[in-house]
Design an enzyme around this catalytic site. Sequence first.
Site, PDB file in Angstrom:
ATOM      1  N   GLU A   1     -11.882  -8.990  56.174  1.00  0.00           N
ATOM      2  CA  GLU A   1     -11.274  -7.693  55.898  1.00  0.00           C
ATOM      3  C   GLU A   1     -12.302  -6.871  55.140  1.00  0.00           C
ATOM      4  O   GLU A   1     -12.793  -7.300  54.102  1.00  0.00           O
ATOM      5  CB  GLU A   1      -9.985  -7.876  55.091  1.00  0.00           C
ATOM      6  CG  GLU A   1      -9.100  -6.644  55.099  1.00  0.00           C
ATOM      7  CD  GLU A   1      -9.668  -5.551  54.231  1.00  0.00           C
ATOM      8  OE1 GLU A   1      -9.603  -4.379  54.645  1.00  0.00           O
ATOM      9  OE2 GLU A   1     -10.196  -5.847  53.159  1.00  0.00           O
TER      10      GLU A   1
ATOM     11  N   CYS B   1      -5.351  -2.939  50.327  1.00  0.00           N
ATOM     12  CA  CYS B   1      -5.597  -3.890  51.405  1.00  0.00           C
ATOM     13  C   CYS B   1      -4.425  -3.952  52.367  1.00  0.00           C
ATOM     14  O   CYS B   1      -3.285  -4.091  51.932  1.00  0.00           O
ATOM     15  CB  CYS B   1      -5.825  -5.273  50.808  1.00  0.00           C
ATOM     16  SG  CYS B   1      -6.035  -6.501  52.090  1.00  0.00           S
TER      17      CYS B   1
ATOM     18  N   CYS C   1      -3.328  -8.174  52.405  1.00  0.00           N
ATOM     19  CA  CYS C   1      -2.668  -8.808  51.259  1.00  0.00           C
ATOM     20  C   CYS C   1      -2.068  -7.731  50.349  1.00  0.00           C
ATOM     21  O   CYS C   1      -2.236  -7.762  49.138  1.00  0.00           O
ATOM     22  CB  CYS C   1      -3.633  -9.695  50.498  1.00  0.00           C
ATOM     23  SG  CYS C   1      -5.176  -8.892  50.048  1.00  0.00           S
TER      24      CYS C   1
ATOM     25  N   HIS D   1      -0.666  -7.086  45.648  1.00  0.00           N
ATOM     26  CA  HIS D   1      -1.037  -5.977  44.759  1.00  0.00           C
ATOM     27  C   HIS D   1       0.209  -5.231  44.280  1.00  0.00           C
ATOM     28  O   HIS D   1       0.299  -4.845  43.117  1.00  0.00           O
ATOM     29  CB  HIS D   1      -1.996  -5.016  45.472  1.00  0.00           C
ATOM     30  CG  HIS D   1      -3.346  -5.620  45.692  1.00  0.00           C
ATOM     31  ND1 HIS D   1      -4.173  -5.954  44.651  1.00  0.00           N
ATOM     32  CD2 HIS D   1      -4.006  -5.983  46.822  1.00  0.00           C
ATOM     33  CE1 HIS D   1      -5.300  -6.491  45.132  1.00  0.00           C
ATOM     34  NE2 HIS D   1      -5.208  -6.527  46.449  1.00  0.00           N
TER      35      HIS D   1
ATOM     36  N   ARG E   1      -6.019 -15.134  48.362  1.00  0.00           N
ATOM     37  CA  ARG E   1      -7.441 -15.392  48.152  1.00  0.00           C
ATOM     38  C   ARG E   1      -7.764 -15.824  46.728  1.00  0.00           C
ATOM     39  O   ARG E   1      -8.917 -16.082  46.414  1.00  0.00           O
ATOM     40  CB  ARG E   1      -8.252 -14.154  48.517  1.00  0.00           C
ATOM     41  CG  ARG E   1      -8.308 -13.945  49.993  1.00  0.00           C
ATOM     42  CD  ARG E   1      -8.644 -12.538  50.413  1.00  0.00           C
ATOM     43  NE  ARG E   1      -8.411 -12.388  51.838  1.00  0.00           N
ATOM     44  CZ  ARG E   1      -7.189 -12.227  52.371  1.00  0.00           C
ATOM     45  NH1 ARG E   1      -6.114 -12.168  51.596  1.00  0.00           N
ATOM     46  NH2 ARG E   1      -7.037 -12.146  53.665  1.00  0.00           N
TER      47      ARG E   1
ATOM     48  N   SER F   1     -11.625 -11.432  45.539  1.00  0.00           N
ATOM     49  CA  SER F   1     -12.851 -11.291  46.325  1.00  0.00           C
ATOM     50  C   SER F   1     -13.977 -10.639  45.517  1.00  0.00           C
ATOM     51  O   SER F   1     -15.144 -10.782  45.865  1.00  0.00           O
ATOM     52  CB  SER F   1     -12.593 -10.507  47.616  1.00  0.00           C
ATOM     53  OG  SER F   1     -11.710 -11.228  48.441  1.00  0.00           O
TER      54      SER F   1
ATOM     55  N   CYS G   1     -12.092 -10.341  51.379  1.00  0.00           N
ATOM     56  CA  CYS G   1     -11.232  -9.171  51.450  1.00  0.00           C
ATOM     57  C   CYS G   1     -11.938  -8.066  50.685  1.00  0.00           C
ATOM     58  O   CYS G   1     -11.747  -7.890  49.495  1.00  0.00           O
ATOM     59  CB  CYS G   1      -9.882  -9.491  50.842  1.00  0.00           C
ATOM     60  SG  CYS G   1      -8.646  -8.289  51.281  1.00  0.00           S
TER      61      CYS G   1
ATOM     62  N   CYS H   1     -10.274  -4.875  48.992  1.00  0.00           N
ATOM     63  CA  CYS H   1      -9.721  -5.231  47.690  1.00  0.00           C
ATOM     64  C   CYS H   1     -10.819  -5.287  46.638  1.00  0.00           C
ATOM     65  O   CYS H   1     -10.651  -4.849  45.516  1.00  0.00           O
ATOM     66  CB  CYS H   1      -9.080  -6.621  47.737  1.00  0.00           C
ATOM     67  SG  CYS H   1      -7.498  -6.656  48.538  1.00  0.00           S
TER      68      CYS H   1
END
Lengths: 523, 300
Positions: free
Chosen positions: A14, A61, A64, A68, A435, A458, A502, A505
């Site tokens: 991502e 994102c 995911c 958040h 993640r 990430s 990701c 993010c």
Amino acid sequence: MAKRITIDPMTRIEGHLKIEVEIENGKVKDAWSTGTMARGFEALLLGKDPRDAPYVVSRFCGICFSVHQVASARALEAAFGAQVPPGGAHLRNLIMGAEYIYDHMLHFYHLSALDYIDIMAVADYQGKDRELNNVKGRIMELVRQNDVYPLLPRYKPDEYCVSDPEAAISAVKHYLDALRMQVRAKNMGAIWGARTPHYQSIVVGGFTQYPDLNQVARFRSMLDDLNVFVTEIYIPDVMAFGTGPLLPLAKAGLGAGHLNYIAYGSGAGALDESGNRLFKPGVIKGFKDPSTMKIEPFDQKKITESVHSSWYKKDAPKHPYEGEQVFDLDRENAYSFVKSPRYENTPMELGPFARALIDQNPTILDLIKNQGFRPGVVARHAARALETKRLISAMYRWLDELTEEMLKPGFKIHDKEHWEPPAEGEGVGFFEAPRGALGHWVRIKDHKIANYQAVVPSTWMSSPRDEHGQRGQYEEALIGVPVPDPENPINIVRVIRSFDPCMACAVHLIDPRTNEIRRFTVE
Amino acid sequence: MNSFDNLSRRDFVKLCGTIAAAVGLSDLFSIEQIANALESAAKKPPVIWLEGQDCAGCTHSLISLEDPTPWTFILDEVSIRYHETIMAAAGSLAEKSKEDAIKEGGYILIVEGSIPEADDRFCTVGGRTFKDILIEASRKAEVIICAGSCSSFGGIPAATPSKGVPVSKIITDKPIINLSTCPVHMDHITGTILYYLLTRKVPPLDKHKRPLMYFGSYIHDNCRRRAHFDAEEFLTDWNDPDQKDWCLYEMGCKGTETYSDCPIRKWNNGISFCIDAGAPCQGCAEPGFYPGFSPLYKSI
């Protein structure tokens, strides 16, 4: 002679990531990880009604999003003094679980598996299975049309790719089946999330959708389908790959990197808002083996962020709530939009494998002790698959608990009494995202957002070098990785994808014009 | 189309019917028309999908249709030459696939994400700025479809320091179709691509370049809570079962100002949509989303 190669774009992740490596004697000698896109989300939130934040940060994102939303809502609930009623907590847990399932499944089959399957081996399948022959027919038809996009072109398969026709065609079939199952998981999330991606129903203090028992039954039946797929297909596939053709990579610990692990597991209980922690908090440094592994308690005050190699104005490493950064795209020696979070100045790994070690997951420990697995690419995939099953088991429990709650008089989903933003306040929301460990921090002044900060998994792992010259985890994980043919760096993409990057993010930082954001410490 | 060969004609026509119904084209075209058009195509139409300042939410929406399955769409209906999140290739191999497709020309260009106006370097891919990549890819595109709010109107990045701008601000000499919900609606993107393949024409658009077939009326006009609005029954407490189907206007619903067919079509294969979940419409399909609609949970 060292040879430098660049992989940009790093696809099937991502967001936007560039990987550069220096290769000497067929192995990676050095590596650089670069986040190549920035937006600047937190600045947008300054001065806004705090209740907007969960809706807006969802757009960090598109994969995911709900983690958040929830981390943001929790930070605000701490600031508002709001308590999410059990009904609202269960509903949040359930749709977050739906996101987890599709995220993990999609990561294995659609983002990673093409690095481990010789898809063209299906041509040699000679079996009689009707469904497998149907898969073969479709792939061969694409070949006949000379149009196998987007499955080709690809890096050349190596000796670790599944090339046995029978195994390869089953894997391709599962790739297609998983494509359908991830739709099922998204549908399931939409039952109470309104739509997937970007759920709508998670708000400060709870939830917006008053559930009914038909929805519970519908959710359960979709969960049953997913449970069958995860239990009978996904986990066996990962285990068959890991203990079969990939066993040498598992034993060699390909892509291990720094052997330091962290999980926040905090808040009202990671993922599980109803009080039982699904994942424990903890820190492991310098992992060697399970018998000597020491799990230290996690203390958020020990986090610092460095901008040593990042496109921000030079500054010393600070606790994330004290530092100030201004974009500086011309800064010499900087090479990423990603900052470098460290724990006691140490780079860390987060996510399913870190959680499995800290939770002392018996299956993962058994793979290490008795199958010779070392931390790295294969162990990460295994931990992610096993975790999906844990989630599903928890979701059945949450469904039962939700049903019990719904039948009680005075069933509630939202804390209406604490819906209006306070004049002042601050709070933190922790969460174990797919993640890894995630934290959102907020400060409120004059009923508006005065400061907003998120530290994202990430970011930790894709980070560039810090002032001590320590590489981030992606970079470190690449050191020593075999690249016999620089034109075909398949091991490099395997290592990077095993983290499930990701990047949207990872980079979401602050206002370069006003330098207005001041950080604060949460005790 | 050839890859449908292993389906019987009856199955194939049935599939076309399913596709048309799913994405809202069954009123516009007969199933036979759709079947004939798909079958007679000499080769699959090439698609280049670019991601700028995005979150990949629109990509995830694209692969959320149950019937036709994402597989049918991605492998059988179009030829996806470049899509960072989906394609097997990486790095220069991926870039070459895009360059080859650009050389051939005649592709549908789909853009997800905005373009940073504050400094081109806020988004680079393969060592080039996203703006350059977009300009180059647009030259030989037949049509540009903007997936989602960011590429249509700038979206949330428009209000960030990087100042995301829409495709229409950079590219002015190509037909552009804006599918502006955040994320793009799975039916809207699939249906618009199919509409284009069937007609080779841009569907009738509103003044913001949105297809009228999807953005022709206010959410409010088709809302199943409309009767409660007329009766002035407004939800003020999400815990109250008596209020659970009441109008969300007081909670900040923007359905009165937002064009989209969400209440008819719903999301995720007809399962739900914002208002069904007790969540106010936040105007994600409109220019000005998000800051223009903040505070989100107060009545407008």
